[in-house]
Design an enzyme around this catalytic site. Structure first.
Site, short mmCIF file in Angstrom:
data_model
loop_
_atom_site.label_atom_id
_atom_site.label_comp_id
_atom_site.label_asym_id
_atom_site.label_seq_id
_atom_site.Cartn_x
_atom_site.Cartn_y
_atom_site.Cartn_z
CE LYS A 32 0.42 10.13 -76.56
NZ LYS A 32 -0.78 9.54 -77.23
N GLY A 33 2.45 16.73 -76.29
CA GLY A 33 2.27 17.94 -77.09
C GLY A 33 3.52 18.68 -77.48
CG ASP B 258 1.58 21.43 -75.40
OD1 ASP B 258 1.58 21.87 -74.22
OD2 ASP B 258 0.80 20.54 -75.77
CG ASP C 93 -5.87 26.66 -71.24
OD1 ASP C 93 -6.23 27.81 -71.48
OD2 ASP C 93 -6.69 25.71 -71.16
CE LYS D 185 -5.58 28.08 -75.72
NZ LYS D 185 -6.65 27.07 -75.55
CB VAL E 141 -4.31 26.19 -81.30
CG1 VAL E 141 -4.81 27.61 -81.49
CG2 VAL E 141 -3.57 26.05 -79.98
CG ASP F 15 -4.13 15.90 -78.81
OD1 ASP F 15 -3.75 16.77 -78.00
OD2 ASP F 15 -4.89 14.97 -78.49
NE ARG G 92 -0.67 13.80 -80.03
CZ ARG G 92 -0.88 14.43 -78.87
NH1 ARG G 92 -0.35 15.61 -78.66
NH2 ARG G 92 -1.62 13.90 -77.93
#
Ligand code: 5GP
Length: 182
Positions: free
Chosen positions: A44-45, A101, A104, A132, A154, A160, A166
């Site tokens: 969803k991000g 989104d 990482d 990141k 974040v 989220d 969100r």
């Protein structure tokens, strides 16, 4: 978990919009054919980023979404990646842009890149709002990056924590979760 007013704002809505417009211009400049660019948002991000990005782009495009589960319940990673919803259409011979989104460890994008590359798109690029670099465990190509950030958790602008935050128009740092294990 702190209430929203105690979050530290990392990037304001205005700063985000400026970066989104710059990324859109770069994508437009790189995509010069008449063939629509097939934009794949990773739910969803990425839904807020994808919505703003496509509206800032001039290039013809089509849109689809894919659902991947990698972080379960917000902050902890199972280490597994699952494809929960696949694309609605074939991408063979089409130019594809993955919109994510945040990168990482890179595992999610690495997995998704491999899955989509195997379907024979004419090109496959990636746009990520956040990255990141210090957390990277897997080397994965990212063609367009909004912001490189430190190893902080974040939320906001689609991101989220346990399905909250969100809706925030900015990106904020919250303190609760320990860094997900590599
Ligand atoms: P990776 O596979 O690159 O380790 O993880 C990518 C996914 O982890 C992202 O799509 C996102 O769902 C989640 N993630 C990683 N860092 C953060 C973070 O700081 N905040 C939030 N909300 N999600 C994150």
């Amino acid at each position: 978990m702190p209430p929203p007013e105690s979050e530290t704002i990392l990037y304001s809505a205005e700063e985000i919009q400026a970066r989104v417009r710059a990324i859109a211009r770069a994508i437009d400049a790189d995509h010069q054919t008449e063939v629509p660019l097939h934009v794949v948002g990773v739910l969803k991000g990425s839904f807020v980023f994808a919505a703003d990005l496509i509206r800032a782009m001039q290039t013809p495009l089509t849109l689809d979404f894919i659902v991947i589960a990698s972080y379960l319940d917000g902050a902890t990673s199972s280490g597994e990646i699952q494809l929960l919803k696949d694309l609605d259409s074939a991408i063979e011979g089409r130019p594809v842009l993955i919109v994510e989104d945040i990168v990482d460890t890179g595992r999610t994008l690495h997995y998704l890149h491999a899955v989509l590359q195997a379907r024979g798109p004419s090109s496959l690029k990636t746009a990520c709002l956040l990255s990141k670099p210090s957390r990277r465990a897997v080397d994965v190509p990212v063609d367009y990056v909004g912001f490189e950030i430190d190893d902080r958790f974040v939320v906001g602008y689609g991101l989220d924590h346990a399905e909250q935050f969100r809706h925030l128009p900015h990106i904020a740092v919250i303190e609760p979760p320990a860094a997900p294990p590599r």
